[in-house]
Design a protein around this motif. Structure first.
Motif, PDB file in Angstrom:
ATOM      1  N   TYR A   1       4.258   0.376   8.074  1.00  0.00           N
ATOM      2  CA  TYR A   1       4.314   1.102   6.799  1.00  0.00           C
ATOM      3  C   TYR A   1       3.749   0.250   5.671  1.00  0.00           C
ATOM      4  O   TYR A   1       3.064   0.756   4.769  1.00  0.00           O
ATOM      5  CB  TYR A   1       5.757   1.534   6.493  1.00  0.00           C
ATOM      6  CG  TYR A   1       6.138   2.824   7.168  1.00  0.00           C
ATOM      7  CD1 TYR A   1       6.273   2.906   8.554  1.00  0.00           C
ATOM      8  CD2 TYR A   1       6.357   3.979   6.433  1.00  0.00           C
ATOM      9  CE1 TYR A   1       6.607   4.089   9.180  1.00  0.00           C
ATOM     10  CE2 TYR A   1       6.694   5.172   7.053  1.00  0.00           C
ATOM     11  CZ  TYR A   1       6.818   5.223   8.427  1.00  0.00           C
ATOM     12  OH  TYR A   1       7.136   6.407   9.045  1.00  0.00           O
TER      13      TYR A   1
ATOM     14  N   ALA B   1       1.462  -2.151   5.970  1.00  0.00           N
ATOM     15  CA  ALA B   1       0.010  -2.242   6.142  1.00  0.00           C
ATOM     16  C   ALA B   1      -0.672  -0.957   5.670  1.00  0.00           C
ATOM     17  O   ALA B   1      -1.702  -1.006   4.979  1.00  0.00           O
ATOM     18  CB  ALA B   1      -0.320  -2.508   7.614  1.00  0.00           C
ATOM     19  N   ALA B   2      -0.096   0.188   6.030  1.00  0.00           N
ATOM     20  CA  ALA B   2      -0.689   1.464   5.598  1.00  0.00           C
ATOM     21  C   ALA B   2      -0.667   1.581   4.076  1.00  0.00           C
ATOM     22  O   ALA B   2      -1.667   2.000   3.462  1.00  0.00           O
ATOM     23  CB  ALA B   2       0.070   2.629   6.232  1.00  0.00           C
ATOM     24  N   ALA B   3       0.453   1.202   3.468  1.00  0.00           N
ATOM     25  CA  ALA B   3       0.550   1.283   2.002  1.00  0.00           C
ATOM     26  C   ALA B   3      -0.466   0.365   1.336  1.00  0.00           C
ATOM     27  O   ALA B   3      -1.095   0.735   0.336  1.00  0.00           O
ATOM     28  CB  ALA B   3       1.967   0.931   1.557  1.00  0.00           C
TER      29      ALA B   3
ATOM     30  N   ILE C   1      -3.385  -0.592   2.543  1.00  0.00           N
ATOM     31  CA  ILE C   1      -4.733  -0.035   2.711  1.00  0.00           C
ATOM     32  C   ILE C   1      -4.965   1.132   1.750  1.00  0.00           C
ATOM     33  O   ILE C   1      -5.972   1.196   1.032  1.00  0.00           O
ATOM     34  CB  ILE C   1      -4.952   0.408   4.173  1.00  0.00           C
ATOM     35  CG1 ILE C   1      -4.976  -0.816   5.090  1.00  0.00           C
ATOM     36  CG2 ILE C   1      -6.255   1.188   4.313  1.00  0.00           C
ATOM     37  CD1 ILE C   1      -4.985  -0.487   6.565  1.00  0.00           C
ATOM     38  N   TYR C   2      -4.002   2.057   1.713  1.00  0.00           N
ATOM     39  CA  TYR C   2      -4.176   3.225   0.834  1.00  0.00           C
ATOM     40  C   TYR C   2      -4.207   2.807  -0.634  1.00  0.00           C
ATOM     41  O   TYR C   2      -5.090   3.216  -1.398  1.00  0.00           O
ATOM     42  CB  TYR C   2      -3.038   4.224   1.056  1.00  0.00           C
ATOM     43  CG  TYR C   2      -3.139   5.016   2.338  1.00  0.00           C
ATOM     44  CD1 TYR C   2      -4.322   5.655   2.694  1.00  0.00           C
ATOM     45  CD2 TYR C   2      -2.056   5.141   3.197  1.00  0.00           C
ATOM     46  CE1 TYR C   2      -4.414   6.381   3.871  1.00  0.00           C
ATOM     47  CE2 TYR C   2      -2.132   5.862   4.376  1.00  0.00           C
ATOM     48  CZ  TYR C   2      -3.314   6.481   4.708  1.00  0.00           C
ATOM     49  OH  TYR C   2      -3.414   7.202   5.867  1.00  0.00           O
ATOM     50  N   LEU C   3      -3.238   2.010  -1.038  1.00  0.00           N
ATOM     51  CA  LEU C   3      -3.171   1.624  -2.457  1.00  0.00           C
ATOM     52  C   LEU C   3      -4.350   0.731  -2.833  1.00  0.00           C
ATOM     53  O   LEU C   3      -4.833   0.780  -3.966  1.00  0.00           O
ATOM     54  CB  LEU C   3      -1.843   0.929  -2.751  1.00  0.00           C
ATOM     55  CG  LEU C   3      -0.605   1.846  -2.672  1.00  0.00           C
ATOM     56  CD1 LEU C   3       0.668   1.049  -2.908  1.00  0.00           C
ATOM     57  CD2 LEU C   3      -0.709   2.989  -3.672  1.00  0.00           C
TER      58      LEU C   3
ATOM     59  N   TYR D   1      -7.376   0.992  -1.618  1.00  0.00           N
ATOM     60  CA  TYR D   1      -8.532   1.865  -1.838  1.00  0.00           C
ATOM     61  C   TYR D   1      -8.380   2.651  -3.138  1.00  0.00           C
ATOM     62  O   TYR D   1      -9.360   2.839  -3.866  1.00  0.00           O
ATOM     63  CB  TYR D   1      -8.703   2.824  -0.660  1.00  0.00           C
ATOM     64  CG  TYR D   1      -9.916   3.708  -0.812  1.00  0.00           C
ATOM     65  CD1 TYR D   1     -11.193   3.166  -0.834  1.00  0.00           C
ATOM     66  CD2 TYR D   1      -9.780   5.081  -0.982  1.00  0.00           C
ATOM     67  CE1 TYR D   1     -12.305   3.959  -1.003  1.00  0.00           C
ATOM     68  CE2 TYR D   1     -10.891   5.889  -1.148  1.00  0.00           C
ATOM     69  CZ  TYR D   1     -12.155   5.320  -1.155  1.00  0.00           C
ATOM     70  OH  TYR D   1     -13.268   6.113  -1.332  1.00  0.00           O
ATOM     71  N   VAL D   2      -7.154   3.093  -3.433  1.00  0.00           N
ATOM     72  CA  VAL D   2      -6.923   3.795  -4.707  1.00  0.00           C
ATOM     73  C   VAL D   2      -7.281   2.877  -5.871  1.00  0.00           C
ATOM     74  O   VAL D   2      -7.929   3.305  -6.846  1.00  0.00           O
ATOM     75  CB  VAL D   2      -5.452   4.262  -4.799  1.00  0.00           C
ATOM     76  CG1 VAL D   2      -5.108   4.694  -6.214  1.00  0.00           C
ATOM     77  CG2 VAL D   2      -5.203   5.407  -3.827  1.00  0.00           C
TER      78      VAL D   2
END
Lengths: 93, 241
Positions: free
Chosen positions: A68, A70-72, A74-76, A78-79
């Motif tokens: 979770y 790592a996913a956060a 990556i997403y944040l 890129y944002v």
């Protein structure tokens, strides 16, 4: 009697051998008295407190937390890159 | 190439690039929705009896795969194919945006998958058909973006990348079917299959909410990326004029 015991099976009715078997199954040496008379009590106590851990789901919450996180990231990440691009474009950069 | 941006004036005073909003409400809503979906998955969804807490990686891994592989590659291929037909620059920007956002989602798939695999399979990675083909698609989409950065002529760049974008889609059904065609550690689909989903209702609800939240995030990121590309192309057209 030394801690650890042997791999031989205890003879029927042999309290000392029962103590050896109890220790062999993983009971701490300090919990088992070195007397034949105390062997029965040790066996009873060991029966009430099973040596193996109770069954249940595996304890692997660390992997969930890592995924979770790592996913956060990556997403944040890129944002943040996208918002920075948009901010620069808004300023005409 | 047709006109770079439809809103660019052609005569009169110095034309301006399209205005960008200061606050992207859709992106904010998407981030909140994803945070809520993750919180529900972690704290308000039952734990799997066999896999433990690691199974909850499912709620971020599978939605990322759906958005990154199926949705973004589908959009990339459709926009690329239609671009090759009608040569509309907006389609090229949609394809470019879908590829970049899809690469982000595919990266999440490729990172969370091994973290899930380690406690369940006992290995971070195996070179089996599903994992290897997904990694190959990630490199194809990365190559698509590198190609776009390497070609200077806009028309040539759009045409070449459109061809690669169409070809990338061919991998997606192959990736989906690898678990049926080959012996692989990766499990077969438990939701995206002809029969009913093999999940209890509580887990299925969480999966549905999570998929919806990440769909909104995909749309929000795609919209923001498209807006940026539109502004970039408009500025390039203004500077060239």
């Amino acid at each position: 009697m030394s801690a650890g015991g042997t791999a031989t099976a205890p003879a029927q009715g042999d309290a000392a051998a029962v103590v050896v078997a109890v220790r062999w199954q993983g009971a701490p040496a300090t919990a088992v008295p070195d007397t034949v008379a105390g062997g029965a009590a040790a066996v009873a106590a060991t029966t009430r407190q099973p040596a193996r851990a109770p069954m249940g789901p595996p304890q692997n919450a660390g992997y969930m937390t890592a995924a979770y996180t790592a996913a956060a990231v990556i997403y944040l990440g890129y944002v943040a890159v996208l918002l920075r691009r948009l901010a620069l474009a808004r300023r005409g950069g | 190439m047709t006109s770079p941006v439809a809103s660019v004036p052609t005569a009169g005073a110095r034309p301006a690039a399209p205005a960008l909003p200061r606050f992207d409400w859709l992106l904010a809503v998407a981030l909140l929705a994803c945070a809520g979906a993750m919180a529900r998955a972690v704290w308000f969804t039952p734990m799997d009896a066999m896999q433990g807490a690691a199974q909850k990686i499912y709620y971020i891994h599978v939605p990322a795969a759906i958005m990154g592989l199926y949705l973004s590659c589908g959009l990339l291929a459709i926009a690329s194919a239609v671009y090759l037909w009608i040569k509309d620059d907006r389609l090229d920007r949609v394809a470019e945006s879908a590829a970049e956002v899809g690469l982000v989602f595919m990266s999440v798939v490729l990172v969370t998958g091994p973290i899930w695999g380690k406690p369940i399979w006992g290995a971070w990675w195996t070179w089996d058909a599903r994992l290897t083909s997904t990694l190959f698609l990630w490199f194809v989409v990365l190559g698509y973006l590198v190609l776009r950065g390497a070609v200077e002529n806009p028309e040539t760049r759009a045409r070449l990348s459109a061809v690669l974008g169409v070809l990338a889609l061919l991998l997606v059904p192959f990736i989906h079917l690898t678990v049926y065609l080959f012996r692989t550690l990766h499990p077969e689909p438990i939701v995206l299959k002809p029969s009913r989903p093999s999940l209890p209702p509580e887990m299925l609800q969480t999966f549905g909410l999570s998929s919806l939240a990440f769909l909104v995030l995909f749309v929000a990121l795609l919209r923001a990326r498209y807006r940026w590309a539109t502004t970039r192309d408009a500025r390039a057209a203004l500077e060239a004029a």
